[in-house]
Write an enzyme that holds these catalytic residues in place. Structure first.
Site, PDB file in Angstrom:
ATOM      1  N   ARG A  54       0.902  -1.346   0.287  1.00 24.02           N
ATOM      2  CA  ARG A  54       0.128   0.144   0.251  1.00 24.02           C
ATOM      3  C   ARG A  54       0.773   1.125   0.323  1.00 24.02           C
ATOM      4  O   ARG A  54       0.354   2.024  -0.030  1.00 24.02           O
ATOM      5  CB  ARG A  54      -1.196   0.156   1.081  1.00 24.02           C
ATOM      6  CG  ARG A  54      -2.108   0.801   0.989  1.00 24.02           C
ATOM      7  CD  ARG A  54      -2.488   0.670   1.968  1.00 24.02           C
ATOM      8  NE  ARG A  54      -4.114   1.173   2.137  1.00 24.02           N
ATOM      9  CZ  ARG A  54      -4.127   2.564   3.354  1.00 24.02           C
ATOM     10  NH1 ARG A  54      -4.075   2.491   4.284  1.00 24.02           N
ATOM     11  NH2 ARG A  54      -5.644   2.799   3.527  1.00 24.02           N
ATOM     12  N   CYS A  69      11.429  32.448  26.024  1.00 23.85           N
ATOM     13  CA  CYS A  69      11.249  31.316  25.995  1.00 23.85           C
ATOM     14  C   CYS A  69      11.262  31.588  27.753  1.00 23.85           C
ATOM     15  O   CYS A  69      12.279  31.346  28.401  1.00 23.85           O
ATOM     16  CB  CYS A  69      12.554  30.376  25.435  1.00 23.85           C
ATOM     17  SG  CYS A  69      12.638  28.486  26.043  1.00 23.85           S
ATOM     18  N   CYS A  86      14.572  29.244  28.431  1.00 22.16           N
ATOM     19  CA  CYS A  86      16.092  29.553  28.439  1.00 22.16           C
ATOM     20  C   CYS A  86      16.201  29.520  29.922  1.00 22.16           C
ATOM     21  O   CYS A  86      15.850  30.763  30.766  1.00 22.16           O
ATOM     22  CB  CYS A  86      16.313  30.842  27.892  1.00 22.16           C
ATOM     23  SG  CYS A  86      15.916  29.967  26.051  1.00 22.16           S
ATOM     24  N   ASP A 122       5.167  23.970  35.626  1.00 24.59           N
ATOM     25  CA  ASP A 122       4.377  24.569  36.015  1.00 24.59           C
ATOM     26  C   ASP A 122       2.809  24.115  36.441  1.00 24.59           C
ATOM     27  O   ASP A 122       1.870  24.470  36.722  1.00 24.59           O
ATOM     28  CB  ASP A 122       4.165  25.702  35.753  1.00 24.59           C
ATOM     29  CG  ASP A 122       5.730  26.508  35.984  1.00 24.59           C
ATOM     30  OD1 ASP A 122       6.226  26.405  37.176  1.00 24.59           O
ATOM     31  OD2 ASP A 122       6.815  27.208  35.114  1.00 24.59           O
ATOM     32  N   HIS A 141      18.636  27.449  23.609  1.00 24.63           N
ATOM     33  CA  HIS A 141      18.362  27.350  22.700  1.00 24.63           C
ATOM     34  C   HIS A 141      17.281  26.299  21.116  1.00 24.63           C
ATOM     35  O   HIS A 141      15.944  25.802  21.016  1.00 24.63           O
ATOM     36  CB  HIS A 141      16.493  28.713  22.531  1.00 24.63           C
ATOM     37  CG  HIS A 141      15.900  28.790  22.302  1.00 24.63           C
ATOM     38  ND1 HIS A 141      14.420  28.937  22.874  1.00 24.63           N
ATOM     39  CD2 HIS A 141      14.438  29.293  20.860  1.00 24.63           C
ATOM     40  CE1 HIS A 141      13.536  28.752  23.093  1.00 24.63           C
ATOM     41  NE2 HIS A 141      13.691  29.274  21.539  1.00 24.63           N
ATOM     42  N   ASN A 185       8.985  14.801  23.677  1.00 27.41           N
ATOM     43  CA  ASN A 185       8.131  14.931  23.090  1.00 27.41           C
ATOM     44  C   ASN A 185       8.968  16.083  22.171  1.00 27.41           C
ATOM     45  O   ASN A 185       9.361  17.263  22.298  1.00 27.41           O
ATOM     46  CB  ASN A 185       6.685  15.905  23.330  1.00 27.41           C
ATOM     47  CG  ASN A 185       5.857  14.522  23.684  1.00 27.41           C
ATOM     48  OD1 ASN A 185       5.566  13.928  22.827  1.00 27.41           O
ATOM     49  ND2 ASN A 185       5.032  15.546  24.741  1.00 27.41           N
ATOM     50  N   SER A 191       5.124  21.858  23.463  1.00 27.50           N
ATOM     51  CA  SER A 191       4.258  23.154  23.127  1.00 27.50           C
ATOM     52  C   SER A 191       5.778  24.511  23.429  1.00 27.50           C
ATOM     53  O   SER A 191       4.848  25.068  23.433  1.00 27.50           O
ATOM     54  CB  SER A 191       3.317  23.051  24.922  1.00 27.50           C
ATOM     55  OG  SER A 191       3.883  22.547  26.042  1.00 27.50           O
ATOM     56  N   HIS A 250      11.887  25.330  23.032  1.00 23.35           N
ATOM     57  CA  HIS A 250      13.463  24.705  22.860  1.00 23.35           C
ATOM     58  C   HIS A 250      13.518  23.231  23.602  1.00 23.35           C
ATOM     59  O   HIS A 250      12.389  22.431  24.454  1.00 23.35           O
ATOM     60  CB  HIS A 250      13.204  25.907  24.820  1.00 23.35           C
ATOM     61  CG  HIS A 250      15.011  25.901  25.658  1.00 23.35           C
ATOM     62  ND1 HIS A 250      15.514  26.911  25.430  1.00 23.35           N
ATOM     63  CD2 HIS A 250      15.883  24.797  26.200  1.00 23.35           C
ATOM     64  CE1 HIS A 250      16.385  26.167  26.057  1.00 23.35           C
ATOM     65  NE2 HIS A 250      16.413  25.003  26.107  1.00 23.35           N
ATOM     66  N   HIS A 310      13.323  19.807  25.213  1.00 25.66           N
ATOM     67  CA  HIS A 310      13.261  19.041  26.998  1.00 25.66           C
ATOM     68  C   HIS A 310      11.858  18.666  27.093  1.00 25.66           C
ATOM     69  O   HIS A 310      11.909  17.476  25.363  1.00 25.66           O
ATOM     70  CB  HIS A 310      12.707  20.316  27.413  1.00 25.66           C
ATOM     71  CG  HIS A 310      11.202  20.939  26.919  1.00 25.66           C
ATOM     72  ND1 HIS A 310      10.944  21.878  25.441  1.00 25.66           N
ATOM     73  CD2 HIS A 310       9.737  20.302  27.344  1.00 25.66           C
ATOM     74  CE1 HIS A 310       9.693  20.761  25.440  1.00 25.66           C
ATOM     75  NE2 HIS A 310       8.589  20.721  26.804  1.00 25.66           N
ATOM     76  N   GLN A 353      10.486  15.666  29.743  1.00 29.90           N
ATOM     77  CA  GLN A 353       9.621  15.397  30.790  1.00 29.90           C
ATOM     78  C   GLN A 353       9.974  14.240  31.536  1.00 29.90           C
ATOM     79  O   GLN A 353       9.510  13.014  30.824  1.00 29.90           O
ATOM     80  CB  GLN A 353       8.254  15.871  30.190  1.00 29.90           C
ATOM     81  CG  GLN A 353       7.715  16.898  30.051  1.00 29.90           C
ATOM     82  CD  GLN A 353       5.995  16.831  29.795  1.00 29.90           C
ATOM     83  OE1 GLN A 353       5.687  16.763  30.622  1.00 29.90           O
ATOM     84  NE2 GLN A 353       5.713  17.317  28.751  1.00 29.90           N
ATOM     85  N   PHE A 408      -1.166   9.408   9.961  1.00 33.01           N
ATOM     86  CA  PHE A 408      -2.628   9.537  10.322  1.00 33.01           C
ATOM     87  C   PHE A 408      -2.374   8.041  11.019  1.00 33.01           C
ATOM     88  O   PHE A 408      -3.253   6.887  10.520  1.00 33.01           O
ATOM     89  CB  PHE A 408      -3.046   9.592   9.556  1.00 33.01           C
ATOM     90  CG  PHE A 408      -3.060  11.152   9.356  1.00 33.01           C
ATOM     91  CD1 PHE A 408      -3.589  12.420  10.346  1.00 33.01           C
ATOM     92  CD2 PHE A 408      -2.071  11.209   8.509  1.00 33.01           C
ATOM     93  CE1 PHE A 408      -3.172  13.534   9.690  1.00 33.01           C
ATOM     94  CE2 PHE A 408      -2.484  12.719   7.879  1.00 33.01           C
ATOM     95  CZ  PHE A 408      -2.534  13.741   8.363  1.00 33.01           C
TER      96      PHE A 408
END
Ligand SMILES: O=P(O)(O)O[C@H]1O[C@H](CO)[C@@H](O)[C@H](O)[C@H]1O
Ligand SMILES: O=P(O)(O)O[C@H]1O[C@H](CO)[C@@H](O)[C@H](O)[C@H]1O
Lengths: 348, 348
Positions: A28, A52, A55, A78, A115, A155, A163, A166, A168, A170, A314
């Site tokens: 496919r 940012c 930073c 935060d 950054h 991510n 989001s 810079h 990063h 988590q 997708f």
């Protein structure tokens, strides 16, 4: 190449880690595309951005100022999805509405003061400092005896919901086991009880012998496209030593992990000459829990791109309602990743 | 509102259909957003597009011409992920590489000749013709005794991977059970064996009594935000009658289903005054299989938007590696959907 017939026909492959199948439709990949095309960012960022919140020296959402940090920097998110002081309570209404509070700690790690530098653009010795910080955070977080699982992840790229540009990652640490960990726990345990061996140890042995999906094999780690990959260029890094979590790595192993991450992500960026988006993260044994010998440290990379820097796979209708599905085979994806240079395209 | 404490704190809720939990972080919906913003299409399309391979009379990828159809129109997907003539073969290498061929049939349904009309913009009587065609296709496909499951679904909107803007849905029928169906089968069966009742029948009774997540309740169907919804505005339509699949619906029920789909999708479009994207599809009993009384027809809607027509919820790092997570509660989402007019914004 063995199994020629199956690999050229629609088939499903078992994911050893989840016990679930992925549907593969090799014929496919020639499908034309008139659907959504992503914006590709110019990917020219300043070394420092005054707006940012990651930073050095800048102000964060809660008003505090970041220190003038030189290496990587960690702080409590935060907008943490989980909070440490949630009071324990649960609901069970007729066995139909079932809920329970969840406690946790969410942290953010800026990979470096720069950054503009993603992991593939950082020096190995600086990535090593990130690995050291992951190790340190893991050990510190598990000191809370109510924490049962620690998810370290990144991510990368706006397309993956990142989001802030810079670079990063988590860490979400929590009081119960997330669903993907429960699945892997069942699978890893079943194999270990039957064979007294880690399934991932046996699996990487087989992959090295076959050499069809292997990308990197160094002293301490192997990186490959898993036989059951769902995402087009999905990969997995597995430690050669059967250890349960990052805290057991030697300094030499952590150095090798930094090298492996660097090489893999440089190859990724080179596929489409773009900052290759992905979500990546380690799977490790639950903490503060007995009897975890069946766990074997590994790290998943789930990149969404399929045909170009702007056309992704997708995972939608059929995939959400029925079953994950892929077009190009794991073997073809491994070939493409292996063809890439280990020098980053920006440095070529 | 009962359970005030749990609903205001981070908690997890059990999905009765999959047996998996979703993490809810109600306090987190005020998070600022600097991440990816989607392009919103002007959503002005012509009634007929000469370059569309779904419009009446036009040429398709395989060279054939579409008939000059007046209602909905169905054909075999020119790029089917599954093929009916795949020879059965399987692989098991050391219990580590496990694969099996899969047979299937993929069809496409153009909902109407009109290039510009999505389901919420169609008349109820024309949606009814789509429901009739779903019914007819379902019955026809299950005549193949090797077909075990039939997935009827729609990807709506470019953001949901829809590869052609002409409103259409798909049907993938296949020789084994997809992973999501296996999960639901286990859960539905367990409840039915214990209570001799459909879990969804008991669940919609409870939801009607509580009236906290209910959106539509007509003679034959209920539409609600499930207690365990993962996507911000996820909903589910459930038939009041405990039937296994669409073939058991009376004409009156099919008419009511068309009305329910119309009202639900009009409300969706009105939330952000945009053509509201989603993937939606029915879950029904496996076909050509004994002992399916525990199944109860239902239809899931998984829409990605969160804050506006251009900011979606990203199911990424933590969600892919660990556990689905949501910010606004199911109750708040239900309130928002209920506040919407049942007249489409374009017609207001
Ligand atoms: O069949 P289409 O519309 O070309 O493709 C779309 O739906 C399929 C089924 O959910 C997915 O596999 C594809 O990734 C998506 O782009
Ligand atoms: O925490 P961030 O970067 O603001 O948010 C991102 O990662 C989270 C964890 O995977 C997701 O829940 C969010 O949807 C995503 O946008």
């Amino acid at each position: 190449m063995p199994e020629p017939t199956i690999n050229e026909n629609p088939h499903k492959r078992l994911n050893l880690l989840t016990g679930e199948f992925v549907l593969v439709s090799p014929h496919r990949s020639k499908r034309p595309w008139q659907g959504q095309v992503e914006e590709t960012s110019a990917d020219q960022r300043p070394e420092y951005d005054p707006n940012c919140y990651l930073c050095p020296g800048n102000q964060r959402a809660d008003g505090t100022l970041n220190p003038d940090y030189k290496d990587s920097f960690v702080f409590v998110n935060d907008f943490s999805a989980l909070l440490p002081d949630t009071q324990s309570t649960f609901i069970d209404e007729d066995g139909l509405l079932i809920a329970e509070t969840e406690r946790g700690i969410c942290r953010v790690i800026a990979f470096s003061p720069r950054h503009d530098l993603t992991l593939p653009e950082m020096e190995v010795q600086d990535i090593k400092k990130v690995v050291d910080l992951w190790h340190q955070e893991f050990v510190e977080l598990r000191r809370n005896d109510w924490i049962k699982y620690i998810q370290i992840f990144e991510n990368k790229g706006a397309i993956m919901g990142c989001s802030n540009p810079h670079p990063h990652g988590q860490i979400w640490a929590q009081s119960s086991l997330p669903v993907e960990i429960i699945k892997e726990d069942i699978q890893l345990r079943a194999y270990f009880e039957e064979h007294q061996r880690s399934v991932l140890a046996d699996y990487i042995d087989l992959e090295e012998r076959k050499d069809e999906r292997l990308i990197i094999a160094n002293e301490h780690f192997v990186a490959l496209v898993p036989y059951w990959a769902s995402w087009p260029f999905e990969t997995m890094i597995v430690s050669r030593r059967h250890v349960q979590d990052i805290s057991q790595f030697t300094d030499q192993e952590k150095e090798d992990l930094a090298k492996t991450i660097k090489e893999l992500t440089v190859r990724y960026d080179n596929i489409f000459n773009t900052s290759f988006p992905y979500s990546a993260g380690m799977h490790q044994a639950p903490v503060n829990s007995e009897d975890q010998k069946h766990w074997h440290w590994h790290m998943h990379f789930y990149p969404p791109l399929l045909r170009s820097a702007s056309v992704k796979k997708f995972m939608v209708g059929y995939e959400m309602l029925a079953n994950p599905q892929r077009d190009i085979t794991a073997e073809r994806a491994a070939e493409i990743i292996k063809e890439q240079s280990t020098t980053h395209y920006k440095a070529q």
